[in-house]
Motif scaffolding. Structure first.
Motif, PDB file in Angstrom:
ATOM      1  N   GLN A  27     -63.161  44.442  88.988  1.00 51.19           N
ATOM      2  CA  GLN A  27     -64.595  44.363  88.721  1.00 51.19           C
ATOM      3  C   GLN A  27     -65.379  44.033  89.994  1.00 51.19           C
ATOM      4  OE1 GLN A  27     -64.955  41.549  85.583  1.00 51.19           O
ATOM      5  NE2 GLN A  27     -64.412  43.015  83.985  1.00 51.19           N
ATOM      6  N   ASN A  76     -70.582  57.476  88.797  1.00 48.83           N
ATOM      7  CA  ASN A  76     -70.228  57.605  87.380  1.00 48.83           C
ATOM      8  C   ASN A  76     -68.918  58.349  87.203  1.00 48.83           C
ATOM      9  OD1 ASN A  76     -72.437  56.233  86.387  1.00 48.83           O
ATOM     10  ND2 ASN A  76     -73.723  58.083  86.269  1.00 48.83           N
ATOM     11  N   THR A  94     -66.059  55.969  87.810  1.00 49.26           N
ATOM     12  CA  THR A  94     -65.863  54.936  86.792  1.00 49.26           C
ATOM     13  C   THR A  94     -65.718  55.524  85.404  1.00 49.26           C
ATOM     14  OG1 THR A  94     -68.269  54.703  86.561  1.00 49.26           O
ATOM     15  CG2 THR A  94     -67.166  53.252  88.128  1.00 49.26           C
ATOM     16  N   ALA A  95     -65.504  56.870  85.326  1.00 45.71           N
ATOM     17  CA  ALA A  95     -65.357  57.508  84.018  1.00 45.71           C
ATOM     18  C   ALA A  95     -64.090  57.017  83.345  1.00 45.71           C
ATOM     19  CB  ALA A  95     -65.318  59.022  84.178  1.00 45.71           C
ATOM     20  N   GLY A  96     -64.111  57.055  82.026  1.00 47.99           N
ATOM     21  CA  GLY A  96     -62.986  56.558  81.254  1.00 47.99           C
ATOM     22  C   GLY A  96     -61.836  57.551  81.189  1.00 47.99           C
ATOM     23  N   SER A  97     -60.763  57.112  80.548  1.00 50.60           N
ATOM     24  CA  SER A  97     -59.568  57.937  80.407  1.00 50.60           C
ATOM     25  C   SER A  97     -59.700  58.857  79.197  1.00 50.60           C
ATOM     26  CB  SER A  97     -58.344  57.032  80.248  1.00 50.60           C
ATOM     27  OG  SER A  97     -57.222  57.784  79.858  1.00 50.60           O
ATOM     28  N   ARG A 100     -68.461  57.348  72.915  1.00 47.37           N
ATOM     29  CA  ARG A 100     -67.903  56.194  73.626  1.00 47.37           C
ATOM     30  C   ARG A 100     -66.401  56.064  73.341  1.00 47.37           C
ATOM     31  NH1 ARG A 100     -70.932  52.455  71.581  1.00 47.37           N
ATOM     32  NH2 ARG A 100     -72.596  52.645  73.134  1.00 47.37           N
ATOM     33  N   ARG A 117     -64.490  59.092  75.058  1.00 50.91           N
ATOM     34  CA  ARG A 117     -64.491  59.090  76.524  1.00 50.91           C
ATOM     35  C   ARG A 117     -63.828  57.841  77.104  1.00 50.91           C
ATOM     36  NH1 ARG A 117     -65.467  63.219  74.680  1.00 50.91           N
ATOM     37  NH2 ARG A 117     -67.327  64.528  74.934  1.00 50.91           N
ATOM     38  N   GLY A 118     -63.755  56.791  76.308  1.00 49.48           N
ATOM     39  CA  GLY A 118     -63.179  55.551  76.806  1.00 49.48           C
ATOM     40  C   GLY A 118     -64.079  54.814  77.773  1.00 49.48           C
ATOM     41  N   CYS A 119     -65.381  55.113  77.769  1.00 51.09           N
ATOM     42  CA  CYS A 119     -66.333  54.468  78.665  1.00 51.09           C
ATOM     43  C   CYS A 119     -67.724  54.611  78.069  1.00 51.09           C
ATOM     44  CB  CYS A 119     -66.288  55.111  80.056  1.00 51.09           C
ATOM     45  SG  CYS A 119     -66.763  56.851  80.062  1.00 51.09           S
ATOM     46  N   GLU A 120     -68.702  54.075  78.768  1.00 48.50           N
ATOM     47  CA  GLU A 120     -70.082  54.214  78.313  1.00 48.50           C
ATOM     48  C   GLU A 120     -70.518  55.678  78.385  1.00 48.50           C
ATOM     49  OE1 GLU A 120     -72.085  51.983  76.871  1.00 48.50           O
ATOM     50  OE2 GLU A 120     -70.306  50.691  76.903  1.00 48.50           O
ATOM     51  N   GLN A 145     -72.479  58.870  79.220  1.00 41.60           N
ATOM     52  CA  GLN A 145     -73.359  59.315  80.299  1.00 41.60           C
ATOM     53  C   GLN A 145     -74.600  59.967  79.694  1.00 41.60           C
ATOM     54  OE1 GLN A 145     -71.437  61.674  83.264  1.00 41.60           O
ATOM     55  NE2 GLN A 145     -69.734  60.235  83.543  1.00 41.60           N
TER      56      GLN A 145
END
Length: 539
Positions: free
Chosen positions: A2, A40, A43-46, A268, A271-274, A276
């Motif tokens: 972080q 972005n 920091t994209a998700g898996s 969410r 995508r495993g993340c916030e 876009q």
């Protein structure tokens, strides 16, 4: 981790703000947007949850189509004996060989009529229940079919097998339409091509799985054939246990139900993340574009000149996918390899190679389609199938004179299937998405699915009679279909790789309005640009 992300984001922000002292406000804003987009992406998700969702939906979806094609080959002799015994017990009638073959052919081919019915009801079901819930409810047909197949032997009723095959066909017909729609609406933009072709990969995997389970050492023996026919319930059960844990299609939630919060939550989770903002904005724009527009009905496409050649292309290529005879090889692999001179005790092992060839070819097609293009893969696949059909015919003609010709015949079947998997198997399902706009696409899929299932039924009915009647020339009609299909693709089908819907539509307008006033062309182009943003929603 972080701390690194915070430091990185602070560095990017300070870099952009320092630029504002030297650059204009608009240039600095543009730079900030580019750097933020790059951040972005980092920091994209898996996509792991998306991959698991694809596996869950496919296990009970298109895998069932391939599986139920393959499992009917192993118990051929056993079910034919069961049919004959049933007639003797009931009416004291000994059936002739051609009569037994006819009843067996009906059992095999009725699967296609069930698929045709499933393709027709898939659209209304997805609108009413949604994509995910439709796939789950679809298992009602599957479980009922498995129960009937399991009890058919004890009940001494081959009619129960026929009803079971109809219900399994309905299940496959619904899955073949709903699953690509669910995948296309759930996948991110940069993965939609690969995700859409995963349906063909799982179909081929289902064929291999059905061939393995159908081995005599597993469920392909005489005492176990009823368990083999009922084994399709296991993938359905896996789907019932796993798919409820995954979200509904984000586009369905927002566009059809108007639930923005549920759409954001689904994105969410997938995508495993916030989420876009660009992706959400795209779906919102699609919602605005289609507001107040109703989907076209299938019969309306036949009277709409602006989609005439698109419709002709889909109908020809979907029909050729079955009229080429590839899927019938799985129905009647024993017939084909027996005609090729393969010993009867070796045929069950040889058939596994056919499914493995298509499975391998579909994976290769997935890797090559974005590099070589749709037109190249389709035309190339049909050309190679034509060539191998000719070689197969020659090999069958000389197998009585040259001993090794039987092995060449077997190799031709493998290469024929390999060529099919490299082109028609994967590309055919993608075309309606790319050449029809949002309002016409559901109807186009319905027509394409109907043509596929009807032609599969026709080929399934006549294939054993072609093999027994034409003997060494049994693949000549299929080779002719492949040659004509390759010519059509090369002469009339434009390349769609990397092109927007408006560009593809403009190319088809040259055929649809050939020799007509440009006024018609401009009118039709304006209509199609309404759906351009939504190009990938029905993959």
């Amino acid at each position: 981790m972080q701390i690194y992300l915070i430091n990185g984001s602070c560095f990017y922000l300070s870099f952009c703000f320092n630029l504002t002292e030297k650059l204009s406000a608009s240039a600095a804003a543009k730079c900030f947007h580019l750097v933020s987009e790059k951040y972005n992406q980092r920091t994209a998700g898996s996509p792991l949850r998306l991959v698991l969702m694809i596996a869950s939906a496919s296990i009970g979806g298109t895998l069932q189509y391939g599986y139920n094609l393959a499992i009917m080959n192993a118990p051929t002799t056993f079910i034919q004996t069961f049919i004959n015994e049933t007639f003797i017990e009931r009416w004291d009638i000994q059936l002739e060989d051609y009569q037994v073959t006819l009843v067996w052919t009906i059992i095999v081919s009725i699967f296609s009529l069930g698929g045709f019915a499933g393709a027709l009801i898939a659209g209304p079901m997805t609108i009413r229940f949604g994509r995910k819930k439709c796939l789950l409810l679809n298992n009602i047909f599957l479980m009922t079919a498995a129960l009937l197949a399991l009890l058919s032997r004890a009940a001494r009723s081959f009619e129960m097998i026929i009803i079971s095959r109809v219900l399994v066909g309905i299940n496959a017909g619904i899955s073949m339409n709903v699953q690509p729609m669910y995948f296309g609406e759930s996948a991110p933009k940069h993965l939609r091509g690969a995700v859409s072709l995963s349906s063909a990969v799982f179909t081929a995997f289902g064929v291999v799985l059905g061939q393995v389970v159908g081995l005599r050492e597993i469920l392909g023996s005489e005492p176990c054939w009823q368990y083999l026919l009922a084994s399709n319930a296991i993938p359905g059960l896996i789907q019932l246990l796993t798919l409820p844990w995954f979200p509904e299609s984000p586009r369905y939630l927002l566009i059809d139900r108007g639930d923005k919060e549920a759409c954001v939550n689904a994105l969410r989770r997938l995508r495993g993340c916030e989420v876009q903002s660009s992706e959400l904005d795209e779906i919102l724009q699609e919602q605005a574009e289609t507001k107040g527009m109703r989907p076209s009905r299938p019969w309306e496409l036949f009277t709409d000149r602006s989609v005439r050649w698109q419709l002709i292309s889909v109908m020809i290529i979907s029909s050729a996918m079955q009229l080429c005879g590839n899927d019938s090889i799985y129905f009647y692999a024993s017939y084909v390899f027996k005609e090729a001179g393969i010993p009867a005790d070796k045929i069950q092992y040889i058939t596994i190679g056919t499914g493995t060839c298509e499975f391998t070819a579909c994976i290769m097609c997935n890797l090559l389609i974005e590099r070589k293009g749709r037109r190249f893969m389709l035309a190339g696949g049909f050309i190679f199938m034509t060539f191998w059909a000719v070689v197969f015919t020659i090999a069958l003609s000389f197998e009585d004179r040259i001993t090794w010709m039987s092995y060449l015949s077997m190799a031709c079947v493998f290469t024929y299937i390999l060529s099919f998997g490299m082109g028609p198997a994967g590309v055919t399902g993608v075309l309606p998405t790319e050449i029809f706009n949002q309002t016409a696409r559901p109807a186009a899929y319905m027509i394409a699915g109907s043509m596929m299932w009807l032609n599969l039924f026709i080929i399934g009915m006549i294939f054993p009679f072609l093999v027994s009647g034409l003997r060494e020339y049994c693949f000549v009609p299929f080779g002719a279909v492949c040659l004509l299909s390759a010519l059509y693709v090369g002469l009339f089908l434009p390349e769609t790789q990397g092109k927007s819907l408006s560009v593809i539509t403009h190319e088809f307008h040259r055929l649809n309005f050939k020799g007509q006033d440009h006024h018609f062309e401009s009118q039709t182009k304006a209509q199609y640009q309404l759906g351009e943003v939504c190009l990938s929603t029905a993959l």
